[in-house]
Design an enzyme around this catalytic site. Structure first.
Site, PDB file in Angstrom:
ATOM      1  N   GLY A 175       0.817  -1.200   0.000  1.00 55.79           N
ATOM      2  CA  GLY A 175       0.000   0.000   0.000  1.00 55.79           C
ATOM      3  C   GLY A 175       0.853   1.253   0.000  1.00 55.79           C
ATOM      4  CD  GLN A 176       3.381   5.293  -2.777  1.00 54.38           C
ATOM      5  OE1 GLN A 176       3.461   4.376  -3.579  1.00 54.38           O
ATOM      6  NE2 GLN A 176       4.069   6.412  -2.907  1.00 54.38           N
ATOM      7  CE1 TYR A 219       3.489   8.343   9.424  1.00 57.78           C
ATOM      8  CE2 TYR A 219       4.354   6.476   8.185  1.00 57.78           C
ATOM      9  CZ  TYR A 219       4.346   7.253   9.325  1.00 57.78           C
ATOM     10  OH  TYR A 219       5.172   6.950  10.377  1.00 57.78           O
ATOM     11  CE  LYS A 231       0.686   4.393   8.636  1.00 55.60           C
ATOM     12  NZ  LYS A 231      -0.445   5.078   9.321  1.00 55.60           N
ATOM     13  CG  ASP A 267      -8.960   9.729   7.276  1.00 55.71           C
ATOM     14  OD1 ASP A 267      -9.860  10.076   6.499  1.00 55.71           O
ATOM     15  OD2 ASP A 267      -7.862   9.321   6.893  1.00 55.71           O
TER      16      ASP A 267
END
Length: 951
Positions: A630-631, A634, A651, A747
Site C-alpha cells: 500500500g501507499q 504518509y 508503515k 478519518d
C-alpha cells in the site's frame, strides 16, 4: 555555492526586517490602540488575532484580513479593511471601532458575536460596507448609523436584533442594500426610507414588523427587490402605486396578513418573481399580461375568486404557478402551450382546492409539466381522459431541483490524480484529464428571481466566471440546495487555469484576488440572481498552509520620508541580530537529521516494542517492492515477517514528510493505550537511521474497500456486512466513550476498516485523530474540538467542513457513509454523484432496493431497510439530528438479532477464503492497482480505491 545561498537568505531577511520596522514607524499609533481594544473584547479559539498589535501593513489569514493600506495627510498609514469572516469569534463589538475614521470595510459576518451594535460606528464616515450577518447580536440598531453617508451595503440579517428600524437610515444617501431579514425588528417600516434614492434591495423578511406598507416606496426609482415575507401588516392593503415600480424584478410579500385586491403589476417590464401567498387577498386576479420574464407566480392560500387569466398562457419563462387554496372558478387554461420546453425546463402548476370545473383545450401537458388538480370539481368528470393522474394527492411541488451537478464521466486513469491533497480531475477542462486542486467556496443567492435552477445554470456560470475573470471551465457547481427563504445555497469549486501539466494549483496572489472580489462585493449585480453572500472560503490541501504576502502599499512622499528615517533607525537594531538571522538561515538550509528531531519518542512504552532499523530491513527483504502492499500520504506500507515468524504491516514514512512525523507521534501516543477487539493493534515502532516506522498487526483479509470494489473477486453476504458494520461501530464507540481521554478518529472510511483472518472488522489509521475536549464532572465544557478541516473527501462531515468544529457526530457521519457503501457497494463520490444524495432520492422514491449491491445475494428486506434508515440518520447534514455511537451500536445489534442465520462465503473453521474470495497472495504480492486516497496516513494493506474518481 552554499555560502552564497546562505548570504542571500540573510539579505532577504534583513530586507524584510527593514520593511516591517519602517512600516511600524508610519502606522497610526492610535489605530493600533483601537485594534488592541477590539481584540480585548473578542474570544478567538483559533488564535488568528495574536499578531494584531504588530501593526503590519496587511495581515491576512484568508478568512480574516487586516489591512493598513491608506496614507492620510498626517503621513500615517490608516486601516481601511477589517474583515473577520467566519472565524468562530465570540465576544462583543468594541465602541472604539468608531475611531477608525478611514475604514472602508467592516466585516464580522458568520461569527458568534453577541451584545449590541455600538452607536460609535456612526462616526466611521468613510465606511462603505458594514457586514454583521450571521451572529447573535441583539438590541436595537443605533440611529447614529444614519450618519454613514458613504455606506453602500448594510447587512445585519440572521441576528437577534429587535426594536424599530431607525428613520435616520433615510440619510444614507449612497446605500444600495439594506439586508435586515431574519431578526425581530418591530413597528412600522419608516416611510422615510423612500428618500434613499440609490436603494436597490430592501430585505426585511422574517421580522415582527407591523403597521402598513408605505406607498411612498413607489418613489424609489431604482428598487429591484422588495422582500417583506413573514411579517404582520394585518388589515393592510398592497398599495396600488407599487405597480409603478418600473425597475422591480421581485416582490415577495408572503404571509403578511395582507387584505384587499391584487394591484396591477403588468406595467413592470422586468418583473420575474411575484409571491403574495398566505395572505387574505380577495377579488379577481388581474388579467393584463405580466412581463415575459416572469418565472414564478405564487398566489396560493388567499381568498381569490373569479377565473384564471388566460394571459398566464402567454408567459414563456414560467416555472411555477401556485393558485391552490383559493375560490377560483371556471375553466383551466392550457398555461403550458406557449412554453418551449428544453431538456432542463420545468413547470409546476398547482391548482388544488378551488372550484374549477372545466378545461380549455386538451389535457395533455408535456412530461416537463407537473399539474395538480385535486380538490376541484373537474376531478369528478370521468369523461376527461387521464384526469385521475392529475387529481391524486402528491407531496412536493414537482420541481425540487436540489442536486449535485453531474458532468459526463471522463475515461481517465484512476491513479493519476493524487486525491491525498484534494486534487481531482477538472470536469470541463478542454485538456482531457487535467488534474488540479480547487478552491472551495460556499456561496448563497439570497433572493433569486426563479424557482427552478437547472435552466439557468449555464447563464450563472458565465456570469460568475466573467465577474471573477476566470475561464468557464474553471468553475464547477459541486452541489446546490434550496433553503428556507427561498435561498439557493451552492458549493462551488474554482479550478486553476491550465497552463501546463504542472499548473495544478492557484498561486497566492490569485487566491487573494478571487477572495477579495467576493468579500468586497465587487461581483457585478444581476437582478435575476439577486444579492449573493459568501458563507465560506475554505482552503484545503495545498492551500491550507499558504502564507499571504503583504499587499502592496501606496506610500506618499511624506510617508516615504518616514520610511527612510525608520530604515536608518532600523540599521542599529538589525546589526544586533545579524548573527541570529544567519544562524536561523543556516538551520533552514541545513536542517538537523530526522534521527535527532524524532529522538523525543525514543523511549520505552509499555506493550510497544522499539525495533531496530536492521530488524525492519530483514523483515521486509530490504524493503523489496514485492512486499509493498500500500501507499498513501504518509508513505509506503510493507508486509514484514519478524524473527519469530509473526506477520506485521510496516508503515514507513517517506523522507522529509513533516506531516508524517506529526502522525508518527500521534499514532504512537494513541495506539499505545488503545486496546479493543475492533481496533488495529500497534506492535511497535522504529526510530533510528533517520527513519520513522510504525509496526502493526497484519490484516490478511485486506481492507473493506477492496471487498466492495467492482474488481473484487469475492463477495460478502448481508450478514457478514452487518457484522463488519457492528464491529466498526464498536471500535468507534470505544474511542468515544472508553478511551481515556476519549478520541475523535477524524478519518473513518472503508479503506481504514481492515479485516482479520476471520473477517472481524478493525478500525485503523489514527494519524489524523484528535483527543476529545475535556469536560467537568457535570458534563460542562465544549463538545467539540476547533481544528483545521482534515479527512477524506466524500466522508467529511459537512458541518465540520463548514465550521471547523470536530465532534463525535463527525465520526458518526463518516461511519454512516461506510454503512451506505456496505449496502450499495458504491464509493462515496463517483462520476459526480454523491452516495448520500443518490440513496436518499431512491429511498424517497420507494426504489431503495434498486440500489442494493447485487453481489450481496439474497437478504432480509426488513433488516436492509433498518440498516439503510440508520445509515441515512447517521449522514444527516445537521449534527444534532444524528444518533450518538451507543445508539448506533444498539440498533446494529438489534438488526443482527432479527437477521436470519445464513451461510457465508467465509469459513471460520478453516480460516481461509473460498474460491471466489480474494487470496492472500493477491493482496500481498504487490498488486497495487489502487492507492490510498486519504489526505494523510496510509492503509496497512493493499491500497484502497480512491474516494474521488474521474467524473
Amino acid at each position: 555555492m552554499s555560502k552564497l545561498r546562505a548570504s542571500g537568505c540573510v539579505i532577504a531577511l534583513l530586507c524584510s526586517s527593514f520593511f516591517l520596522v519602517a512600516v511600524a514607524k508610519v502606522t497610526n499609533p492610535s489605530e493600533v490602540n483601537v485594534l488592541r481594544a477590539v481584540k480585548s473584547r473578542l474570544i478567538d479559539p483559533r488564535n488568528h488575532l495574536r499578531n494584531w498589535d504588530d501593526g503590519d501593513p496587511c495581515e491576512s489569514h484568508w478568512t480574516g484580513v487586516l489591512c493598513f493600506n491608506a496614507v492620510g495627510g498626517d503621513g500615517y498609514l490608516h486601516l481601511q479593511e477589517l474583515q473577520l469572516l467566519n472565524m468562530n469569534l465570540s465576544g462583543t463589538l468594541a465602541p472604539e471601532l468608531g475611531q477608525l475614521s478611514q475604514l472602508l470595510i467592516l466585516d464580522f459576518m458568520w461569527n458568534d458575536l453577541s451584545g449590541t451594535v455600538p452607536k460609535e460606528i456612526g462616526n466611521m464616515t468613510s465606511l462603505t460596507l458594514l457586514l454583521l450577518s450571521g451572529n447573535k447580536l441583539s438590541g436595537s440598531l443605533p440611529p447614529e448609523l444614519g450618519y454613514l453617508a458613504n455606506l453602500n451595503r448594510l447587512q445585519v440579517d440572521q441576528n437577534n436584533m429587535s426594536g424599530p428600524i431607525p428613520k435616520s437610515f433615510a440619510n444614507m444617501s449612497s446605500v444600495k442594500h439594506l439586508h435586515m431579514n431574519n431578526n425581530s425588528f418591530s413597528g412600522q417600516i419608516p416611510p422615510e426610507l423612500s428618500e434613499a434614492p440609490t436603494l436597490l434591495h430592501l430585505l426585511l423578511d422574517n421580522n415582527n414588523l407591523s403597521g402598513y406598507l408605505p406607498p411612498e416606496f413607489s418613489n424609489l426609482p431604482n428598487l429591484r427587490i422588495l422582500q417583506f415575507d413573514n411579517n404582520n401588516f394585518k388589515g393592510t392593503e398592497i398599495p396600488s402605486s407599487y405597480g409603478n415600480l418600473s425597475r422591480l424584478a421581485k416582490i415577495s410579500l408572503r404571509n403578511c396578513s395582507l387584505q384587499g385586491e391584487i394591484p396591477d403589476f403588468s406595467r413592470i417590464p422586468h418583473l420575474s418573481y411575484l409571491d403574495l401567498s398566505h395572505n387574505q387577498l380577495s377579488g379577481r386576479i388581474p388579467s393584463p399580461r405580466l412581463s415575459e420574464n416572469v418565472t414564478t407566480i405564487d398566489l396560493s392560500d388567499n381568498h381569490l375568486n373569479g377565473s384564471i387569466p388566460e394571459s398566464f398562457s402567454e408567459l414563456p419563462a414560467l416555472q411555477k404557478v401556485s393558485l391552490d387554496n383559493n375560490f377560483l372558478t371556471g375553466s383551466i387554461p392550457t398555461i403550458w402551450r406557449n412554453i418551449s420546453f428544453s431538456r432542463k425546463a420545468r413547470l409546476a402548476l398547482d391548482l388544488r382546492n378551488n372550484s374549477l370545473s372545466s378545461l380549455l383545450g386538451e389535457l395533455n401537458p408535456p412530461a416537463n409539466v407537473t399539474l395538480r388538480l385535486g380538490g376541484n370539481p373537474i376531478c369528478k368528470n370521468v369523461t376527461i381522459p387521464n384526469i385521475g393522474q392529475f387529481c391524486r394527492p402528491e407531496a412536493g411541488d414537482g420541481i425540487s431541483d436540489n442536486s449535485i451537478n453531474s458532468t459526463q464521466p471522463m475515461t481517465c486513469p484512476i491513479q493519476a490524480c493524487p486525491t491525498d491533497y484534494f486534487y481531482e480531475y477538472v470536469p470541463s477542462c478542454p485538456v482531457p484529464c487535467f488534474c488540479a486542486s480547487p478552491l472551495r467556496v460556499e456561496y448563497r443567492l439570497k433572493s433569486p428571481s426563479f424557482s427552478y435552477f437547472p435552466p439557468h445554470i449555464q447563464n450563472f456560470e458565465i456570469y460568475l466566471t466573467r465577474s471573477l475573470n476566470l475561464r468557464l471551465y474553471q468553475l464547477s457547481i459541486d452541489s446546490f440546495v434550496w433553503q428556507e427563504g427561498p435561498r439557493l445555497l451552492m458549493h462551488l469549486k474554482l479550478f486553476p487555469m491550465f497552463i501546463n501539466s504542472h499548473s495544478n494549483i492557484f498561486n497566492v496572489s490569485e487566491v487573494q484576488r478571487v477572495r477579495g472580489l467576493l468579500t468586497s462585493w465587487e461581483v457585478p449585480l444581476v437582478d435575476f440572481f439577486g444579492p449573493y453572500e459568501l458563507l465560506n472560503f475554505t482552503l484545503l490541501g495545498p492551500y491550507s498552509n499558504m502564507i499571504v504576502d503583504p499587499q502592496k502599499t501606496s506610500i506618499s512622499k511624506r510617508a516615504l520620508a518616514g520610511v527612510i528615517i525608520g530604515c536608518i533607525a532600523a540599521v542599529f537594531i538589525i546589526s544586533a541580530i545579524v548573527m541570529l538571522l544567519t544562524t536561523r538561515c543556516f538551520k533552514r538550509r541545513y536542517p538537523p537529521s530526522r534521527r535527532h528531531s524524532s529522538s523525543k519518542i525514543s523511549m520505552r512504552i509499555e506493550g510497544v516494542k522499539a525495533f531496530t532499523f536492521e530488524e525492519m530491513t530483514v523483515a521486509t527483504g530490504n524493503f523489496d517492492t514485492s512486499t509493498q502492499i500500500g501507499q498513501g500520504g504518509y508513505g509506503k506500507v510493507y508486509k514484514g515477517i519478524l524473527s519469530d515468524g509473526t506477520a506485521v504491516a510496516i508503515k514507513r514514512a517517506e523522507e522529509g514528510s513533516l506531516q508524517g512525523e506529526k502522525e508518527f507521534l500521534t499514532e504512537i501516543e494513541l495506539l499505545s493505550r488503545l486496546h479493543h477487539r475492533n481496533l488495529v493493534s500497534l506492535v511497535g515502532y522504529c526510530d533510528e537511521e533517520e527513519e520513522q516506522m510504525l509496526v502493526y498487526e497484519f490484516m490478511p483479509n485486506g481492507n473493506l474497500r477492496n471487498w466492495l470494489c467492482a474488481k473484487a473477486k469475492g463477495s460478502l453476504d448481508f450478514t457478514m456486512r452487518l457484522r463488519i458494520a457492528l464491529g466498526s461501530a464498536k471500535g468507534i464507540l470505544y474511542l468515544h466513550t472508553e478511551a481515556n481521554p476519549p478520541i475523535f478518529h477524524r478519518d473513518i472510511k472503508a479503506s481504514n476498516i481492515l479485516l482479520d483472518s476471520n473477517l472481524v472488522a478493525k478500525v485503523a489509521d489514527f494519524g489524523l485523530s484528535r483527543l476529545a475536549p475535556l469536560q467537568d464532572d457535570a458534563g460542562i465544557g465544549p463538545a467539540y474540538v476547533s481544528t483545521v478541516v482534515r479527512g477524506t473527501p466524500g466522508y467529511l462531515d459537512p458541518e465540520y467542513f463548514l465550521t471547523n468544529k470536530l465532534t463525535d457526530k463527525s465520526d458518526v457521519y463518516s461511519l454512516g457513509i461506510v454503512f451506505l457503501e456496505l449496502l450499495t457497494g458504491n464509493q462515496p463520490i463517483s462520476h459526480g454523484k454523491n452516495i448520500v444524495r443518490e440513496v436518499s432520492l431512491a429511498h424517497k422514491a420507494g426504489l431503495m432496493f434498486s440500489i442494493i449491491d447485487s453481489r450481496m445475494g439474497s437478504y432480509p428486506s426488513e433488516c436492509v431497510e433498518r440498516l439503510l434508515d440508520l445509515a441515512l440518520r447517521c449522514c444527516n447534514e445537521k449534527q444534532d439530528k444524528r444518533p450518538h455511537m451507543p445508539e448506533v451500536v444498539r440498533e446494529l445489534e438489534n438488526i443482527l438479532k432479527i437477521t436470519p442465520a445464513t451461510d457465508t462465503i467465509f469459513s471460520t473453521s478453516t480460516s481461509s477464503y473460498s474460491d471466489q474470495s480474494p487470496t492472500s497472495s493477491s493482496l500481498l504480492a504487490g498488486d497495487r492497482s489502487y492507492t490510498s486516497s486519504s489526505l494523510a496516513g496510509s492503509d496497512l494493506t493493499s491500497g484502497a480505491v480512491p474516494t474521488i474518481v474521474p467524473r
